[in-house]
Design an enzyme around this catalytic site. Structure first.
Site, mmCIF file in Angstrom:
data_model
loop_
_atom_site.group_PDB
_atom_site.id
_atom_site.type_symbol
_atom_site.label_atom_id
_atom_site.label_comp_id
_atom_site.label_asym_id
_atom_site.label_seq_id
_atom_site.Cartn_x
_atom_site.Cartn_y
_atom_site.Cartn_z
ATOM 1 N N ALA A 55 -11.647 -14.049 -1.093
ATOM 2 C CA ALA A 55 -12.114 -12.873 -0.358
ATOM 3 C C ALA A 55 -11.143 -12.560 0.769
ATOM 4 C CB ALA A 55 -13.517 -13.107 0.208
ATOM 5 N N GLN A 83 21.357 -6.495 7.426
ATOM 6 C CA GLN A 83 22.475 -5.890 6.708
ATOM 7 C C GLN A 83 23.650 -5.643 7.645
ATOM 8 O OE1 GLN A 83 22.374 -5.582 3.493
ATOM 9 N NE2 GLN A 83 24.282 -4.488 3.082
ATOM 10 N N GLU A 118 -4.452 -8.663 9.208
ATOM 11 C CA GLU A 118 -5.407 -7.737 9.826
ATOM 12 C C GLU A 118 -5.475 -6.387 9.111
ATOM 13 O OE1 GLU A 118 -6.390 -7.769 13.819
ATOM 14 O OE2 GLU A 118 -5.247 -9.547 14.335
#
Length: 392
Positions: A130, A346, A373
């Site tokens: 869950a 990069q 969250e």
């Protein structure tokens, strides 16, 4: 810095920035390598008043607002995301539920030490089966006389198993409603309760200096008065808790983007190729310009949402408006943070792949921002529903 910040917020920013540079920056890389949770720094953050930014003076707090908390989280996250999430979870998931839904007795018992940074609290929602579907909670709590008996498991719980964790609030099934849906309530389980175990900490991709554990409950008994808020209101409580948390996570993402911009700017001015700094090349300069745009947009979305929280009490802002703003800030800022770390890495080239450079740590730390969250997918669903679309 933005129209939503007052002079006192900028004063707080200066204090936290100085603290982060002196107490965190010199050690962050080593803590990351060692997977070390720096309890001493948590205590120092408490002495600085960071855990009490949104708490009342009665419990040792500073009577501040969500904007102030976001400022502190951003500045900590600019140096180390692990310490930023430690503050975010300690306040948003640890203190706020008790402050919002607790009885006077519960507040007096738990809040003073939590607000002072002497102790930490966790919030146990996610389970092995869950996550985003919190309604599928399998953890159960049965009232046996004057005690709740809790059985089940939680996972990915921040601040839940440290040496200074005092209590974990968990959602659990406490019955079945007339419509057949589970009745979900929230129960506080103190550390050290027989049958409550914080299992071995996770070996995570990032946030190595953050305390995160799976939790198990095997006949864990707590007094009946450890119910937090009304019975059967656990689901609604967690939804409200996550609204504030999404804004705070967005602030952590803003700190990440700021760090990427800082590192990329410095490196682009120092790294020499073909007779000059790489920053003179459009391929590099334009990417750094993109970082600046992402930073400005993310910061504005975040602090607008944070400022709207204060408008709820006065009626100037509706809960629907705040939820929409919180979801938008969380979605844009966190996805921008992941992009920012990719761009910064990069720009550093091969050095960006080396752990001796902080950019590698931020690259690892950023991904969870899109998940914790409320995932990006959940934020898009909430935004679409807010627009009136019947999306599932």
């Amino acid at each position: 810095m933005t129209a939503f910040l007052q002079p006192e917020h900028e004063e707080l920013r200066a204090v936290v920035r100085d603290f982060a540079q002196k107490e965190i920056a010199p050690h962050a890389s080593q803590w990351d390598r060692d997977h070390h949770f720096p309890v001493d720094v948590v205590h120092k953050m408490g002495e600085l008043g960071l855990f009490g930014l949104t708490a009342p003076e009665a419990y040792g707090g500073g009577e501040g607002d969500l904007v102030a908390l976001c400022v502190a989280i951003e500045e900590l996250g600019r140096v180390d995301q692990s310490i930023g999430i430690t503050l975010e979870a300690a306040v948003g998931l640890g203190i706020n539920p008790i402050l919002t839904y607790g009885t006077d007795e519960q507040k007096e018992r738990w809040l003073p030490d939590l607000v002072a940074g002497k102790k930490l609290a966790g919030f146990g929602l996610t389970e092995p089966g869950a996550g985003s579907d919190a309604g599928a909670t399998a953890t159960k709590a049965v009232l046996d006389g004057d005690e709740w008996v809790v059985d089940g498991a939680k996972q990915f719980i921040t601040n839940s198993g440290s040496s200074i964790t005092s209590v974990v609030t968990v959602t659990a099934r406490t019955g079945t409603r007339e419509n057949g849906k589970p009745e979900i309530s929230t129960i506080m389980i103190p550390s050290g309760t027989p049958g409550f175990t914080a299992e071995k900490s996770y070996d995570k991709l990032g946030w190595h200096a953050s305390d995160t554990h799976p939790l198990s409950f095997d006949g864990a008994r707590v007094p009946a008065d450890h119910l937090l808020g009304e019975r059967g209101r656990g689901y609604a409580q967690f939804l409200a808790t996550l609204d504030d948390g999404r804004v705070a996570i967005a602030a952590l993402a803003v700190g990440c983007i700021q760090a990427c911009l800082d590192m990329a700017l410095e490196y682009a001015g120092e790294r020499q190729t073909f007779g000059g700094p790489i920053g003179r090349k459009q391929g590099v300069a334009f990417q750094i310009a993109d970082l600046e745009v992402m930073l400005r947009a993310s910061r504005l979305l975040t602090y607008e949402a944070a400022a709207m929280k204060a408008g709820l009490d006065s009626g100037a802002v509706t809960m629907k408006e705040f939820k929409q703003a919180a979801a938008a800030a969380k979605l844009y800022a966190t996805e921008s943070a992941v992009t920012a770390t990719r761009i910064a890495t990069q720009i550093f080239g091969g050095y960006g792949f080396m752990e001796e450079y902080p950019v590698a740590r931020f690259y690892r730390d950023a991904k969870i921002l899109e998940i914790g969250e409320g995932t990006s997918e959940v934020q898009r669903m909430l935004i679409a529903r807010g627009l009136g679309l019947p999306v599932e």
